[in-house]
Design an enzyme around this catalytic site. Structure first.
Site, PDB file in Angstrom:
ATOM      1  N   ASP A   8      23.763 -20.377  54.575  1.00 11.40           N
ATOM      2  CA  ASP A   8      23.347 -20.260  53.175  1.00 11.40           C
ATOM      3  C   ASP A   8      21.939 -19.676  52.978  1.00 11.40           C
ATOM      4  O   ASP A   8      20.937 -20.332  53.272  1.00 11.40           O
ATOM      5  CB  ASP A   8      23.386 -21.625  52.502  1.00 11.40           C
ATOM      6  CG  ASP A   8      24.699 -22.372  52.715  1.00 11.40           C
ATOM      7  OD1 ASP A   8      25.231 -22.330  53.848  1.00 11.40           O
ATOM      8  OD2 ASP A   8      25.169 -23.003  51.762  1.00 11.40           O
ATOM      9  N   GLU A  39      25.481 -17.927  49.003  1.00 14.75           N
ATOM     10  CA  GLU A  39      25.775 -18.647  47.744  1.00 14.75           C
ATOM     11  C   GLU A  39      24.529 -19.165  47.027  1.00 14.75           C
ATOM     12  O   GLU A  39      24.601 -19.508  45.851  1.00 14.75           O
ATOM     13  CB  GLU A  39      26.743 -19.803  48.008  1.00 14.75           C
ATOM     14  CG  GLU A  39      26.098 -20.962  48.747  1.00 14.75           C
ATOM     15  CD  GLU A  39      26.685 -22.313  48.355  1.00 14.75           C
ATOM     16  OE1 GLU A  39      27.641 -22.377  47.578  1.00 14.75           O
ATOM     17  OE2 GLU A  39      26.141 -23.318  48.843  1.00 14.75           O
ATOM     18  N   ASN A  40      23.388 -19.255  47.738  1.00 15.01           N
ATOM     19  CA  ASN A  40      22.172 -19.787  47.108  1.00 15.01           C
ATOM     20  C   ASN A  40      21.068 -18.737  46.993  1.00 15.01           C
ATOM     21  O   ASN A  40      19.897 -19.074  46.824  1.00 15.01           O
ATOM     22  CB  ASN A  40      21.630 -20.984  47.910  1.00 15.01           C
ATOM     23  CG  ASN A  40      22.657 -22.065  48.128  1.00 15.01           C
ATOM     24  OD1 ASN A  40      23.178 -22.221  49.231  1.00 15.01           O
ATOM     25  ND2 ASN A  40      22.969 -22.800  47.084  1.00 15.01           N
ATOM     26  N   HIS A  68      28.862 -22.470  44.770  1.00 13.92           N
ATOM     27  CA  HIS A  68      27.994 -21.818  43.772  1.00 13.92           C
ATOM     28  C   HIS A  68      28.409 -20.371  43.496  1.00 13.92           C
ATOM     29  O   HIS A  68      27.634 -19.611  42.905  1.00 13.92           O
ATOM     30  CB  HIS A  68      26.533 -21.848  44.237  1.00 13.92           C
ATOM     31  CG  HIS A  68      25.949 -23.221  44.271  1.00 13.92           C
ATOM     32  ND1 HIS A  68      25.859 -24.013  43.149  1.00 13.92           N
ATOM     33  CD2 HIS A  68      25.434 -23.961  45.282  1.00 13.92           C
ATOM     34  CE1 HIS A  68      25.312 -25.178  43.473  1.00 13.92           C
ATOM     35  NE2 HIS A  68      25.053 -25.174  44.770  1.00 13.92           N
ATOM     36  N   HIS A 150      32.997 -24.288  54.204  1.00 15.23           N
ATOM     37  CA  HIS A 150      31.903 -24.711  53.339  1.00 15.23           C
ATOM     38  C   HIS A 150      32.234 -26.121  52.848  1.00 15.23           C
ATOM     39  O   HIS A 150      33.030 -26.295  51.919  1.00 15.23           O
ATOM     40  CB  HIS A 150      31.804 -23.712  52.182  1.00 15.23           C
ATOM     41  CG  HIS A 150      30.534 -23.775  51.440  1.00 15.23           C
ATOM     42  ND1 HIS A 150      29.372 -23.203  51.901  1.00 15.23           N
ATOM     43  CD2 HIS A 150      30.217 -24.349  50.256  1.00 15.23           C
ATOM     44  CE1 HIS A 150      28.405 -23.404  51.025  1.00 15.23           C
ATOM     45  NE2 HIS A 150      28.891 -24.110  50.017  1.00 15.23           N
ATOM     46  N   HIS A 175      27.039 -25.199  53.896  1.00 16.51           N
ATOM     47  CA  HIS A 175      26.925 -26.021  52.685  1.00 16.51           C
ATOM     48  C   HIS A 175      25.930 -27.175  52.783  1.00 16.51           C
ATOM     49  O   HIS A 175      25.250 -27.461  51.828  1.00 16.51           O
ATOM     50  CB  HIS A 175      28.287 -26.571  52.226  1.00 16.51           C
ATOM     51  CG  HIS A 175      28.220 -27.459  51.017  1.00 16.51           C
ATOM     52  ND1 HIS A 175      27.879 -26.981  49.762  1.00 16.51           N
ATOM     53  CD2 HIS A 175      28.433 -28.800  50.858  1.00 16.51           C
ATOM     54  CE1 HIS A 175      27.905 -27.988  48.892  1.00 16.51           C
ATOM     55  NE2 HIS A 175      28.224 -29.097  49.529  1.00 16.51           N
ATOM     56  N   HIS A 177      23.264 -27.239  54.611  1.00 19.61           N
ATOM     57  CA  HIS A 177      21.945 -26.621  54.802  1.00 19.61           C
ATOM     58  C   HIS A 177      21.167 -27.196  55.978  1.00 19.61           C
ATOM     59  O   HIS A 177      19.999 -26.871  56.163  1.00 19.61           O
ATOM     60  CB  HIS A 177      21.092 -26.715  53.521  1.00 19.61           C
ATOM     61  CG  HIS A 177      21.611 -25.906  52.391  1.00 19.61           C
ATOM     62  ND1 HIS A 177      20.851 -25.557  51.301  1.00 19.61           N
ATOM     63  CD2 HIS A 177      22.840 -25.344  52.175  1.00 19.61           C
ATOM     64  CE1 HIS A 177      21.580 -24.838  50.448  1.00 19.61           C
ATOM     65  NE2 HIS A 177      22.786 -24.708  50.958  1.00 19.61           N
TER      66      HIS A 177
HETATM   67 FE   LIG Z   1      24.529 -23.814  49.993  1.00 22.32          FE
HETATM   68 FE   LIG Z   2      27.451 -25.105  48.809  1.00 19.50          FE
END
Ligand SMILES: [Fe+2]
Ligand SMILES: [Fe+2]
Length: 259
Positions: A8, A39-40, A68, A150, A175, A177
């Site tokens: 991520d 996604e972030n 996200h 994820h 996901h 992190h």
């Molecule tokens: Fe994430």
């Molecule tokens: Fe996520």
């Protein structure tokens, strides 16, 4: 085939670091493919079209997302047509995006699939059925397949990993992190890790400013969680695989970015 998958990308610190280092990483690590979860990327949630474009220009071959995915609505038209980005394959059919893609690499075609877990997460369709369908559709068009799982729970990821052992090249978690120390090639030749960790600021609570998260957690008063800035690292995994498409090794990847 030698693949680097980065977890991520969080906010500007993670995004800028990927842009800056993608090309040199491709050379230094002798990569055939670079895949990232983005996604972030946009201020901690979602991905903007210009970021998508610049990541590809910087040398990224394919992009996965996660829960996200639609946070920046501007990305939806891009998801409609992009062959370099996938939605979670176990999202409903109505949800915009493709359930798998195949990208060309110097070592042959690489299939990419994203799945969402079901423990402590918003309800989604069955990931087992979804991944079976995606693998069948990919068929002979790619021997090498990377699956981004994820998910929140390590057990959720392990079950999916074991289910896919021998069927794909790698099952790589995202996901949470936070990197886990369990990278290995499973019995039937699929590389696995519960979470590769984020590409973003590690002096944080999963990428966000510690003070803000602490205050909100303690007071229950909502606030905007700013993306943190310090101790930026690119985290992921490097996977080597043979002609059969099965993995021969997986190594955790971590690059500390100097301020
Ligand atoms: Fe994430
Ligand atoms: Fe996520």
């Amino acid at each position: 085939m030698r693949i680097l998958f980065l977890g991520d990308i969080v906010g500007k610190p993670g995004y800028s670091a990927v842009l800056k280092h993608a090309e040199s990483l491709r050379k230094q690590e002798k990569l055939d493919a670079l895949v990232v979860n983005a996604e972030n990327a946009s201020d901690g949630s979602g991905l903007m079209p210009r970021q998508y474009k610049r990541l590809l220009e910087a040398g990224v071959d394919a992009i996965t997302l996660g829960d996200h995915i639609y946070r920046c609505k501007e990305i939806i038209p891009v998801l409609e047509t992009s062959k370099r980005m996938v939605k979670p394959a176990n999202y409903p059919g109505e949800a915009t995006g493709r359930t798998w893609t195949v990208v060309e690499t110097p070592a042959g075609p690489l299939g990419v699939i994203s799945l969402l877990g079901r423990v402590y997460m918003r309800p989604v369709d069955c990931p087992f059925d979804a991944v079976d369908a995606a693998i069948e559709e990919i068929g002979d068009s790619a021997k090498h397949i990377l699956v981004d799982v994820h998910a929140e729970a390590t057990s959720d990821k392990q079950v999916l990993g074991r289910y896919l052992d021998g069927k794909v090249t790698a099952v790589l978690g995202t996901h949470t992190h936070v990197p886990t120390a369990d990278a290995h090639v499973m019995e039937h030749g699929t590389a696995f890790i519960c979470d590769v960790g984020m590409s973003g600021p590690y002096d944080s609570i999963i990428g966000r400013d510690v003070r803000r998260v602490m205050q909100t957690t303690r007071s229950f008063e909502p606030s905007h969680f700013h993306v943190a800035t310090r101790d930026v690292r690119l985290c992921g995994a490097v996977i080597d695989s043979g002609k059969s498409g099965l993995a021969t090794s997986i190594t955790r990847f971590e690059l500390a970015i100097e301020d």
